[in-house]
Design an enzyme around this catalytic site. Structure first.
Site, PDB file in Angstrom:
ATOM      1  N   SER A  38       0.891  -1.154  -0.086  1.00  0.00           N
ATOM      2  CA  SER A  38      -0.081   0.023  -0.081  1.00  0.00           C
ATOM      3  C   SER A  38       1.024   1.247  -0.031  1.00  0.00           C
ATOM      4  O   SER A  38       0.454   2.404  -0.577  1.00  0.00           O
ATOM      5  CB  SER A  38      -0.722  -0.081   1.355  1.00  0.00           C
ATOM      6  OG  SER A  38      -0.231  -0.084   2.407  1.00  0.00           O
ATOM      7  N   ASN A  67       3.334  -5.806   5.567  1.00  0.00           N
ATOM      8  CA  ASN A  67       2.009  -6.775   5.881  1.00  0.00           C
ATOM      9  C   ASN A  67       2.404  -7.985   6.290  1.00  0.00           C
ATOM     10  O   ASN A  67       1.508  -8.370   7.202  1.00  0.00           O
ATOM     11  CB  ASN A  67       1.236  -6.964   4.700  1.00  0.00           C
ATOM     12  CG  ASN A  67       0.578  -5.645   4.123  1.00  0.00           C
ATOM     13  OD1 ASN A  67      -0.238  -4.824   5.242  1.00  0.00           O
ATOM     14  ND2 ASN A  67       0.738  -4.960   2.957  1.00  0.00           N
ATOM     15  N   HIS A  69       0.328   4.827   7.397  1.00  0.00           N
ATOM     16  CA  HIS A  69       0.499   5.157   5.827  1.00  0.00           C
ATOM     17  C   HIS A  69       0.879   6.525   5.880  1.00  0.00           C
ATOM     18  O   HIS A  69       0.308   7.536   6.285  1.00  0.00           O
ATOM     19  CB  HIS A  69      -0.587   5.063   4.913  1.00  0.00           C
ATOM     20  CG  HIS A  69      -0.949   3.512   4.881  1.00  0.00           C
ATOM     21  ND1 HIS A  69      -2.083   2.840   5.824  1.00  0.00           N
ATOM     22  CD2 HIS A  69      -0.564   2.478   4.114  1.00  0.00           C
ATOM     23  CE1 HIS A  69      -2.202   1.694   5.409  1.00  0.00           C
ATOM     24  NE2 HIS A  69      -1.378   1.471   4.470  1.00  0.00           N
TER      25      HIS A  69
END
Length: 196
Positions: A24, A89, A173
């Site tokens: 991401s 992740n 993020h």
């Protein structure tokens, strides 16, 4: 006329194709395209005088296993440099560092077999996840870089992690400013890797 001919090779220089294989953060989660890492990295390298095209091959939520499963079609054959930025992740899910290592090893082997140079980008586990796990996870990246003789950028979120002002509300993020910090640190490493 001779001046034009002399300048032609420089004008015709093919840009280096850089494929950003990741999750991401490399996909630009929560950000407009222009602020996402692929576009920012391309712009930074261009400012450094590097003719380049950065291809986004990040998939939100992807683990190293997902990257291994799609590396053959996500990284096209004209790639000058593959930036492998996976593992975040795996860390969030608490996956066994041995599996993370095996998956990344598989990705690097596949790319090297295709004669595609690799820049390995790590992610640093915070000590809070458990000293032993953090140690084993963090060792994966340096060990693989040494084994395969590929350059390593140790921590993608160096200078950004735990900074509220540089992250989106989820604290994971980076925001647009955070991406700029990442890009400023990463771009010179990418430029150097392209010259190897």
């Amino acid at each position: 006329m001779p001046l034009f001919v002399a300048a032609w090779p420089a004008l015709a220089a093919k840009p280096a194709v850089i494929t950003l294989l990741g999750d991401s953060i490399t996909a630009g989660y929560g950000l407009p395209g222009r602020a996402a890492l692929p576009n920012q990295l391309q712009a930074a390298l261009t400012r450094m005088g590097v003719a380049n095209v950065v291809r986004a091959a990040g998939v939100s939520g992807d683990t190293t296993a997902g990257g291994l499963g799609r590396v053959d079609f996500s990284v096209q054959k004209d790639t000058s440099l593959a930036i492998v930025a996976l593992g975040g992740n795996d860390l969030l899910q608490g996956l066994d560092p041995k599996r993370t290592r095996a998956n990344l090893d598989g990705i690097i082997r596949k790319l090297k077999a295709r004669k595609i140079p690799v820049l390995l980008v790590g992610i640093t586990a915070p000590a809070e996840v458990g000293g032993g796990y953090a140690r084993d996870f963090n060792a994966v990246f340096s060990s693989l870089a040494k084994t395969h003789g590929v350059p390593l950028y140790p921590n993608l979120i160096d200078g950004v992690a735990r900074r509220r002002d540089l992250n989106q509300p989820d604290g994971i993020h980076p925001n647009a400013q955070g991406v700029q910090v990442i890009t400023a640190k990463l771009a010179p490493v990418v430029a150097k890797a392209l010259k190897r």
